[in-house]
Every structure is written in C-alpha cells, then in structure tokens.
Design a protein around this motif. Structure first.
Motif, PDB file in Angstrom:
ATOM      1  N   ILE A   3       0.858  -1.187   0.000  1.00 14.54           N
ATOM      2  CA  ILE A   3       0.000   0.000   0.000  1.00 14.54           C
ATOM      3  C   ILE A   3       0.892   1.235   0.000  1.00 14.54           C
ATOM      4  CG2 ILE A   3      -1.758   1.267   1.272  1.00 14.54           C
ATOM      5  CD1 ILE A   3      -2.694  -1.382   2.433  1.00 14.54           C
ATOM      6  N   GLU A   4       0.595   2.160  -0.881  1.00 13.07           N
ATOM      7  CA  GLU A   4       1.407   3.369  -1.035  1.00 13.07           C
ATOM      8  C   GLU A   4       0.611   4.586  -0.569  1.00 13.07           C
ATOM      9  OE1 GLU A   4       3.561   5.945  -4.629  1.00 13.07           O
ATOM     10  OE2 GLU A   4       2.586   4.013  -5.048  1.00 13.07           O
ATOM     11  N   LYS A   5       1.268   5.452   0.200  1.00 13.33           N
ATOM     12  CA  LYS A   5       0.643   6.699   0.631  1.00 13.33           C
ATOM     13  C   LYS A   5       0.905   7.785  -0.407  1.00 13.33           C
ATOM     14  CE  LYS A   5       0.784   6.029   5.643  1.00 13.33           C
ATOM     15  NZ  LYS A   5       1.252   6.607   6.934  1.00 13.33           N
ATOM     16  N   ILE A   6      -0.147   8.506  -0.753  1.00 14.02           N
ATOM     17  CA  ILE A   6      -0.046   9.572  -1.749  1.00 14.02           C
ATOM     18  C   ILE A   6      -0.275  10.907  -1.050  1.00 14.02           C
ATOM     19  CG2 ILE A   6      -0.952  10.466  -3.928  1.00 14.02           C
ATOM     20  CD1 ILE A   6      -1.983   7.659  -4.519  1.00 14.02           C
ATOM     21  N   TYR A 133      -4.365   9.345   2.110  1.00 17.86           N
ATOM     22  CA  TYR A 133      -4.752   9.038   0.732  1.00 17.86           C
ATOM     23  C   TYR A 133      -3.870   7.883   0.271  1.00 17.86           C
ATOM     24  CZ  TYR A 133      -6.425   9.917  -4.028  1.00 17.86           C
ATOM     25  OH  TYR A 133      -7.016   9.801  -5.262  1.00 17.86           O
ATOM     26  N   LEU A 134      -4.487   6.724   0.040  1.00 23.89           N
ATOM     27  CA  LEU A 134      -3.750   5.483  -0.189  1.00 23.89           C
ATOM     28  C   LEU A 134      -3.956   4.979  -1.609  1.00 23.89           C
ATOM     29  CD1 LEU A 134      -4.703   3.700   3.171  1.00 23.89           C
ATOM     30  CD2 LEU A 134      -2.678   5.087   2.706  1.00 23.89           C
ATOM     31  N   LYS A 135      -2.940   4.237  -2.070  1.00 20.95           N
ATOM     32  CA  LYS A 135      -2.994   3.623  -3.397  1.00 20.95           C
ATOM     33  C   LYS A 135      -2.629   2.154  -3.273  1.00 20.95           C
ATOM     34  CE  LYS A 135      -0.977   3.845  -8.048  1.00 20.95           C
ATOM     35  NZ  LYS A 135       0.033   4.508  -8.922  1.00 20.95           N
ATOM     36  N   LEU A 136      -3.488   1.298  -3.811  1.00 20.91           N
ATOM     37  CA  LEU A 136      -3.246  -0.140  -3.835  1.00 20.91           C
ATOM     38  C   LEU A 136      -3.476  -0.622  -5.264  1.00 20.91           C
ATOM     39  CD1 LEU A 136      -2.656  -2.803  -2.349  1.00 20.91           C
ATOM     40  CD2 LEU A 136      -5.107  -2.983  -1.871  1.00 20.91           C
ATOM     41  N   ASP A 138      -4.121  -0.282  -8.863  1.00 26.27           N
ATOM     42  CA  ASP A 138      -4.739   0.791  -9.650  1.00 26.27           C
ATOM     43  C   ASP A 138      -5.819   1.536  -8.869  1.00 26.27           C
ATOM     44  OD1 ASP A 138      -3.138   0.060 -11.769  1.00 26.27           O
ATOM     45  OD2 ASP A 138      -4.618  -1.342 -12.598  1.00 26.27           O
ATOM     46  N   HIS A 139      -6.030   1.148  -7.606  1.00 25.08           N
ATOM     47  CA  HIS A 139      -7.105   1.743  -6.817  1.00 25.08           C
ATOM     48  C   HIS A 139      -6.540   2.789  -5.858  1.00 25.08           C
ATOM     49  CE1 HIS A 139      -9.988  -1.283  -8.222  1.00 25.08           C
ATOM     50  NE2 HIS A 139      -9.023  -2.177  -8.031  1.00 25.08           N
ATOM     51  N   LYS A 140      -7.261   3.904  -5.749  1.00 27.81           N
ATOM     52  CA  LYS A 140      -6.910   4.972  -4.821  1.00 27.81           C
ATOM     53  C   LYS A 140      -8.119   5.268  -3.941  1.00 27.81           C
ATOM     54  CE  LYS A 140      -3.756   7.263  -8.076  1.00 27.81           C
ATOM     55  NZ  LYS A 140      -3.479   8.526  -8.818  1.00 27.81           N
TER      56      LYS A 140
END
Length: 230
Positions: A3-6, A133-136, A138-140
């Motif tokens: 999981i990436e934080k944006i 605000y997370l990115k998994l 292609d989903h945000k």
C-alpha cells in the motif's frame, strides 16, 4: 502488493475528496456549502448538517498546522452568530438554528498541544480526524480515522423515591392442635420359662511336680593306714 501513501498538496482537491467520502466521517451528514470566507485570513471549508439539523463545520488541512484550531473556532463562532440567516438562506435544508453548531478538524496529523487543547475545552464540541490518501495497485482511496471524538456527559438519572406502604398483615390464627391420642397398652408377651442353673464341677488339680534329683557326687575313699610291725 504494498500500500502506497499519496500526498495531497491542494486543499481544494482534499475538500472535494472529503465531500465525496462524507459518510466515512458520520452517516447522515449533508453538505450545504463550502469554501466560505469569514474574514481576511480564515475561511469556512465545508458546512454540513446532521440528521437532527445541527450545523457541522469541517475544517481541513493538507498538513499538520496548529493554526487550524484557531480558524476552526472562528468559523464556529461565525456560524453560531448567523445560523438563523443560514437557515433562511438554505431553506431547502433542515437546519436547526436553536442547536449550537459543532466542529470537526481533519488533518494528516495533530500535535500534542492541539489534542490537549481540544480535550480540555468545555462547552464546545470539537472532533479530530486524521486522513490518509492510499494507493493499492490501480485503486486509490481516502481513509479517515477518528482520533478524538467528543462524548456528551450523561445526566444522572433521577430516582423517584417511592415509599411503599407497609401492609399490616393480620396475625396468623393458631390452628387447633390435635390432642395427643392415648397410647394403647399392648399385652406383654409371655416370658420363656427359666432354665435351672447348671452345676459346675471344680476342675481337677494339676499333677504335682516331681522334685528334681540332684546329681550325686562321687564318694571319696579315705586312704587306708598301714600297720607298723615291731
């Protein structure tokens, strides 16, 4: 897959995301207006009302900033003064102008000073929410988590003292006890005849012990005297 934080740099973009995910904060919130200037330095970010018609102010920020608490209190004071005017202006919304408005601060984090200040305030309801605000793949998506929520003090229940009348119970009547019935004397059963006592003969005396014979000592013969001849 991690999981990436944006990061979000624009407040307007953040306001739009929060408006779209308003039910994450509280179910039943309805957005009335947004980005309303209240003075030269502060603006009301999002104005809502809940299911009871109470006005709710959302003050948001893209970074940790203690000044947002001051701006939020200014917005709270502004709405409280003009809530009757807001009710008349936005007459399509069910606004309760008799209820005092409340404030929700939304930021990526809060300092300890802000938390202590909010927890120590009395007479003002302020809630704190942190956003991510997370990115998994292609989903945000926006994630909102409550950090501090105000709980109303429960009023102690008034116990109605009901005096119970003591019922005077009549004394119990003593039941007539039956007299003890006389015991019938049963006829004595005949006793068996007495047997004559048996004569007991004395036991014979034990045989007398023979005296032990002492061993005889051998008799010593005296030596014979020799006769002298003249």
């Amino acid at each position: 897959m991690s999981i990436e934080k944006i990061s979000v740099e624009s407040r307007q973009e953040l306001e739009q995301m929060i408006t779209n995910e308003i039910n994450q904060i509280e179910k039943g919130l309805t957005v009335i207006c947004s980005n309303v200037p209240i003075n030269e330095r502060a603006a009301l970010d999002i104005l809502c009302h809940d299911t009871n018609g109470q006005l709710v102010i959302l003050q948001v920020d893209v970074k940790e900033d203690d000044i947002m608490l001051l701006h939020g209190i200014q917005s709270l004071d502004y709405v409280d003064k003009f809530k009757s005017f807001l009710k008349a202006t936005y007459n399509k919304h069910k606004i309760d102008d008799k209820e005092k408005p409340r404030l929700i601060l939304i930021a990526p984090s809060f300092s300890d000073a802000v938390r202590r200040a909010v927890e120590g305030m009395k007479g003002i309801r302020i809630d704190l929410y942190e956003w991510e605000y997370l990115k998994l793949g292609d989903h945000k998506g926006l994630r909102l988590q409550p950090i501090f929520t105000w709980k109303p003090m429960e009023k102690p229940k008034e116990e109605k003292s009901v005096e119970k009348k003591r019922e005077v119970k009549p004394p119990k009547k003593k039941e007539h006890e039956p007299e003890p019935s006389e015991k019938k004397e049963e006829p004595e059963s005949p006793k068996p005849p007495m047997e004559p006592p048996k004569e007991e003969f004395p036991a014979p005396p034990p045989p007398a012990e023979k005296p032990k014979e002492e061993p005889s000592m051998p008799h010593k013969e005296e030596p014979k005297r020799k006769l002298k001849l003249f």
